[in-house]
Design a protein around this motif. Structure first.
Motif, PDB file in Angstrom:
ATOM      1  N   UNK A   1       0.865  -1.173   0.000  1.00  0.00           N
ATOM      2  CA  UNK A   1       0.000   0.000   0.000  1.00  0.00           C
ATOM      3  C   UNK A   1       0.904   1.225   0.000  1.00  0.00           C
ATOM      4  N   UNK A   2       0.737   2.070  -1.010  1.00  0.00           N
ATOM      5  CA  UNK A   2       1.548   3.271  -1.124  1.00  0.00           C
ATOM      6  C   UNK A   2       0.953   4.453  -0.370  1.00  0.00           C
ATOM      7  N   UNK A   3      -0.366   4.479  -0.263  1.00  0.00           N
ATOM      8  CA  UNK A   3      -1.035   5.583   0.427  1.00  0.00           C
ATOM      9  C   UNK A   3      -2.374   5.082   0.953  1.00  0.00           C
ATOM     10  N   UNK A   4      -2.792   5.643   2.085  1.00  0.00           N
ATOM     11  CA  UNK A   4      -4.094   5.309   2.666  1.00  0.00           C
ATOM     12  C   UNK A   4      -4.959   6.561   2.697  1.00  0.00           C
ATOM     13  N   UNK A   5      -6.190   6.417   2.200  1.00  0.00           N
ATOM     14  CA  UNK A   5      -7.185   7.485   2.277  1.00  0.00           C
ATOM     15  C   UNK A   5      -8.196   7.106   3.350  1.00  0.00           C
ATOM     16  N   UNK A   6      -8.415   7.978   4.295  1.00  0.00           N
ATOM     17  CA  UNK A   6      -9.397   7.737   5.349  1.00  0.00           C
ATOM     18  C   UNK A   6     -10.654   8.531   5.025  1.00  0.00           C
ATOM     19  N   UNK A   7     -11.661   7.835   4.488  1.00  0.00           N
ATOM     20  CA  UNK A   7     -12.935   8.474   4.123  1.00  0.00           C
ATOM     21  C   UNK A   7     -14.038   8.063   5.083  1.00  0.00           C
ATOM     22  N   UNK A   8     -13.650   7.547   6.251  1.00  0.00           N
ATOM     23  CA  UNK A   8     -14.660   7.135   7.240  1.00  0.00           C
ATOM     24  C   UNK A   8     -15.446   8.355   7.702  1.00  0.00           C
ATOM     25  N   UNK A   9     -16.776   8.180   7.753  1.00  0.00           N
ATOM     26  CA  UNK A   9     -17.662   9.255   8.171  1.00  0.00           C
ATOM     27  C   UNK A   9     -18.092  10.179   7.041  1.00  0.00           C
TER      28      UNK A   9
ATOM     29  N   UNK B   1     -12.339  12.018  -3.393  1.00  0.00           N
ATOM     30  CA  UNK B   1     -11.022  11.884  -2.777  1.00  0.00           C
ATOM     31  C   UNK B   1     -10.180  10.848  -3.525  1.00  0.00           C
ATOM     32  N   UNK B   2     -10.808   9.716  -3.868  1.00  0.00           N
ATOM     33  CA  UNK B   2     -10.108   8.667  -4.600  1.00  0.00           C
ATOM     34  C   UNK B   2      -9.646   9.173  -5.961  1.00  0.00           C
ATOM     35  N   UNK B   3     -10.515   9.877  -6.652  1.00  0.00           N
ATOM     36  CA  UNK B   3     -10.176  10.401  -7.976  1.00  0.00           C
ATOM     37  C   UNK B   3      -8.968  11.324  -7.891  1.00  0.00           C
ATOM     38  N   UNK B   4      -8.962  12.222  -6.919  1.00  0.00           N
ATOM     39  CA  UNK B   4      -7.834  13.140  -6.753  1.00  0.00           C
ATOM     40  C   UNK B   4      -6.547  12.384  -6.426  1.00  0.00           C
TER      41      UNK B   4
ATOM     42  N   UNK C   1       0.780   1.466 -11.204  1.00  0.00           N
ATOM     43  CA  UNK C   1       1.281   0.353 -10.404  1.00  0.00           C
ATOM     44  C   UNK C   1       1.193   0.591  -8.908  1.00  0.00           C
ATOM     45  N   UNK C   2       1.053   1.842  -8.480  1.00  0.00           N
ATOM     46  CA  UNK C   2       0.928   2.127  -7.048  1.00  0.00           C
ATOM     47  C   UNK C   2      -0.462   1.738  -6.559  1.00  0.00           C
ATOM     48  N   UNK C   3      -0.546   1.456  -5.258  1.00  0.00           N
ATOM     49  CA  UNK C   3      -1.790   0.983  -4.652  1.00  0.00           C
ATOM     50  C   UNK C   3      -2.252   1.963  -3.577  1.00  0.00           C
ATOM     51  N   UNK C   4      -3.532   2.288  -3.625  1.00  0.00           N
ATOM     52  CA  UNK C   4      -4.156   3.110  -2.598  1.00  0.00           C
ATOM     53  C   UNK C   4      -5.103   2.232  -1.790  1.00  0.00           C
ATOM     54  N   UNK C   5      -5.049   2.381  -0.479  1.00  0.00           N
ATOM     55  CA  UNK C   5      -5.998   1.741   0.428  1.00  0.00           C
ATOM     56  C   UNK C   5      -7.002   2.813   0.822  1.00  0.00           C
ATOM     57  N   UNK C   6      -8.292   2.487   0.702  1.00  0.00           N
ATOM     58  CA  UNK C   6      -9.331   3.430   1.093  1.00  0.00           C
ATOM     59  C   UNK C   6     -10.151   2.799   2.210  1.00  0.00           C
TER      60      UNK C   6
END
Length: 81
Positions: free
Chosen positions: A5-13, A22-25, A33-38
């Motif tokens: 996981x290269x980056x984590x987005x916290x969209x809880x709430x 947020x994911x699109x940005x 090839x990079x991976x985002x965890x949401x």
């Protein structure tokens, strides 16, 4: 899952359309090839992220839910979007 996981987005709430925006940005700023965890709590993200990946040619690696928190791993597969 052995993907890094290269980056984590916290969209809880947050509610639609904020998590997908947020994911699109984030995807735009990533290298192929990079991976985002949401992390999200809005049930509509299940549908929204699947459509996002299909429409913009990105790869949904996994999705699961634990204790009301949805977790998605998405790999940037193209420059689309």
């Amino acid at each position: 899952m052995t993907d890094i996981v290269n980056v984590t987005l916290d969209a809880r709430g947050l509610f639609c359309p904020e998590p997908v925006m947020m994911l699109h940005n984030q995807i735009r700023d990533m290298q192929i090839g990079e991976v985002v965890e949401v992390l999200a709590t809005d049930p509509s993200t299940k549908r929204d992220f699947l459509k996002f990946c299909n429409f913009l040619d990105q790869e949904l690696l996994s999705s699961d839910e634990q204790d009301g928190v949805l977790r998605f791993l998405i790999r940037k597969a193209s420059e689309a979007g």
